[in-house]
Design an enzyme around this catalytic site. Structure first.
Site, PDB file in Angstrom:
ATOM      1  N   ASN A  15       0.331  -0.961  -0.063  1.00  0.00           N
ATOM      2  CA  ASN A  15      -0.322  -0.107  -0.134  1.00  0.00           C
ATOM      3  C   ASN A  15       1.018   1.940  -0.450  1.00  0.00           C
ATOM      4  O   ASN A  15       2.055   1.361   0.152  1.00  0.00           O
ATOM      5  CB  ASN A  15      -1.208   0.124   0.718  1.00  0.00           C
ATOM      6  CG  ASN A  15      -1.638  -1.108   1.525  1.00  0.00           C
ATOM      7  OD1 ASN A  15      -2.255  -1.976   0.081  1.00  0.00           O
ATOM      8  ND2 ASN A  15      -2.202  -1.439   2.605  1.00  0.00           N
ATOM      9  N   GLY A  43       1.180  -1.350   3.216  1.00  0.00           N
ATOM     10  CA  GLY A  43       0.872  -2.105   3.771  1.00  0.00           C
ATOM     11  C   GLY A  43       1.653  -3.210   4.278  1.00  0.00           C
ATOM     12  O   GLY A  43       2.630  -3.159   4.709  1.00  0.00           O
ATOM     13  N   GLY A  45       2.273  -6.402   4.550  1.00  0.00           N
ATOM     14  CA  GLY A  45       3.102  -7.311   2.960  1.00  0.00           C
ATOM     15  C   GLY A  45       3.987  -7.150   3.009  1.00  0.00           C
ATOM     16  O   GLY A  45       5.516  -6.909   3.212  1.00  0.00           O
ATOM     17  N   ASN A  47       5.629  -3.957   4.238  1.00  0.00           N
ATOM     18  CA  ASN A  47       6.052  -3.385   5.935  1.00  0.00           C
ATOM     19  C   ASN A  47       7.279  -4.610   6.207  1.00  0.00           C
ATOM     20  O   ASN A  47       8.594  -4.276   6.559  1.00  0.00           O
ATOM     21  CB  ASN A  47       5.073  -3.205   6.693  1.00  0.00           C
ATOM     22  CG  ASN A  47       4.333  -2.300   6.746  1.00  0.00           C
ATOM     23  OD1 ASN A  47       4.605  -1.610   5.773  1.00  0.00           O
ATOM     24  ND2 ASN A  47       3.367  -1.415   6.734  1.00  0.00           N
ATOM     25  N   GLU A 139      -5.028  -9.112   4.468  1.00  0.00           N
ATOM     26  CA  GLU A 139      -4.691  -8.067   3.487  1.00  0.00           C
ATOM     27  C   GLU A 139      -4.460  -8.166   2.860  1.00  0.00           C
ATOM     28  O   GLU A 139      -4.632  -7.441   1.311  1.00  0.00           O
ATOM     29  CB  GLU A 139      -3.546  -6.777   3.902  1.00  0.00           C
ATOM     30  CG  GLU A 139      -3.850  -5.898   5.234  1.00  0.00           C
ATOM     31  CD  GLU A 139      -2.845  -4.617   5.385  1.00  0.00           C
ATOM     32  OE1 GLU A 139      -3.591  -4.494   6.195  1.00  0.00           O
ATOM     33  OE2 GLU A 139      -2.215  -4.055   4.802  1.00  0.00           O
ATOM     34  N   ASP A 232       4.710  -5.616  12.327  1.00  0.00           N
ATOM     35  CA  ASP A 232       4.819  -5.766  11.077  1.00  0.00           C
ATOM     36  C   ASP A 232       6.437  -5.832  11.218  1.00  0.00           C
ATOM     37  O   ASP A 232       6.650  -7.341  11.120  1.00  0.00           O
ATOM     38  CB  ASP A 232       5.148  -5.329   9.704  1.00  0.00           C
ATOM     39  CG  ASP A 232       3.741  -5.051   9.684  1.00  0.00           C
ATOM     40  OD1 ASP A 232       2.540  -6.119   9.792  1.00  0.00           O
ATOM     41  OD2 ASP A 232       3.123  -3.795   9.074  1.00  0.00           O
TER      42      ASP A 232
END
Length: 290
Positions: A15, A43, A45, A47, A139, A232
Site C-alpha cells: 500500500n 501495507g 506485506g 512492511n 490484507e 509487522d
C-alpha cells in the site's frame, strides 16, 4: 557474532500510506483542523518484507501494485530497501492499494484500507523453494493465502491480521500464527493451533502451543512515535529469530526489541539494526519458558 539468516518470502499487501497527523483522533462526525499530511510506503506485506531485509535477511515480496505513480513508487521503495520485488505484479486498470491513516500525538491511529490491486493478484507462475520460509497476512484475498499454504513446503507463517474466521486446513498448515491480543480473542480456533505468538503491547508477548502458554518475554520501554509498522517489524523479527534456532522465549525478546525500535520511528517501514544486534541486546532479558 555473525548470524546467517534464512530466506523469507512474504506474500501480502503493498500500500501507499496517506497519513494525517493530528493532536487527537476525531470522534464520529467531527472535523479536526491543523493536521499535517504526508505519504509513505506501507501495507502489512511490504512492511514485513522490508523489515526482514533491514534485519539482514534475504527477503522476497509477492504481491501486486497498480500501473500508476504510486505503484512505481512502491516498487522503487521495495528494491531500495533490499527486497527482491521481481514477483510483484503490475496490474493494469487497478489502483495501488491505499491506506488512509490518522495518527494522534500519542501514536494511536485510525486506518481505512482501500485494497486496490491487493485484492486481484494470483500466484500464477510463482515458485516456492523447499527451504523457503513463507510469511502471509490477511490484507490480501484469503484464496491467495490458501494457495500459498498449499504450494509452499517449507516453514509457513500466518500473521492473522485483520482478524477473520480461518479455515481448519489453513490453521493445520501453519507452523506459526502471529496475532495481537485482540485478534487472539476474535479467532477462537487459535486456541487449538500448534503454535501461536501473541503480542500484548506494553505487556510484552507470549507463545502458546495448543492453547498452553509456554514462553513469554517483557516489552521494552519506549516513547511511541507511530504504532503502524511495529507489529509487522515484530513478525519479521520473530520469524527470523525462530528460524535461526533461538528458543521461543529468546525469539520473543528479540522481536519485542525490534518492535520497540519500530514504534519509536514515525515510519511504517522503520530503520532497524541487524538481527544479531538485537540478539546481543537481549542477552540478559527477563524471559520465561523455552
Amino acid at each position: 557474532m555473525s548470524i546467517r539468516l534464512p530466506a523469507v518470502t512474504v506474500v501480502g499487501s503493498i500500500n501507499i500510506d496517506i497519513i494525517a497527523t493530528t493532536d487527537r483522533l476525531p470522534t464520529a462526525g467531527e472535523t479536526i483542523g491543523d493536521g499535517v499530511l504526508h505519504q509513505q510506503p506501507g501495507g502489512k506485506g511490504a512492511n514485513q518484507a522490508v523489515a526482514a531485509a533491514r534485519l539482514g535477511g534475504s527477503a522476497r515480496m509477492i504481491g501486486a501494485v497498480g500501473d500508476d505513480a504510486s505503484g512505481r513508487l512502491m516498487l522503487a521503495s521495495l528494491s531500495g530497501a533490499g527486497v527482491d520485488a521481481t514477483d510483484v505484479a503490475v496490474l493494469h486498470g487497478d489502483a495501488t492499494g491505499t491506506a488512509l491513516i490518522v495518527v494522534d500525538r500519542d501514536g494511536e491511529n485510525q486506518i481505512v484500507v482501500c485494497p486496490g490491486a491487493n485484492s486481484r493478484f494470483s500466484l500464477e507462475g510463482v515458485e516456492f523453494g523447499p527451504e523457503e520460509t513463507v510469511l502471509c497476512q490477511l490484507e490480501v484475498g484469503l484464496p491467495v493465502v490458501l494457495e500459498a499454504a498449499r504450494r509452499s513446503s517449507g516453514f509457513f507463517v500466518l500473521n492473522a491480521a485483520p482478524a477473520m474466521d480461518l479455515p481448519a486446513d489453513l490453521l493445520e498448515r501453519c507452523d506459526l500464527v502471529i496475532v495481537n491480543e485482540t485478534e487472539y480473542e476474535l479467532i477462537p480456533a487459535l486456541a487449538e493451533a500448534k503454535l501461536v505468538a501473541v503480542t500484548y503491547g506494553k505487556d510484552g508477548s507470549a507463545m502458546f502451543e495448543h492453547g498452553h502458554r509456554v514462553a513469554e518475554a517483557p516489552a521494552s520501554a519506549v516513547t511511541v512515535a507511530n504504532t503502524i509498522g511495529a507489529g509487522d517489524a515484530f513478525c519479521a523479527a520473530l520469524v527470523l529469530a525462530l528460524r535461526v534456532g533461538l528458543s521461543y522465549a529468546r525469539a520473543l525478546a528479540v522481536a519485542n526489541a525490534v518492535g520497540a525500535d519500530a514504534v519509536g520511528d514515525p515510519s511504517s517501514q522503520p530503520a532497524l539494526a541487524l538481527l544479531e544486534e538485537y540478539v546481543a541486546r537481549t542477552a540478559g532479558a527477563g524471559v520465561a519458558g523455552r
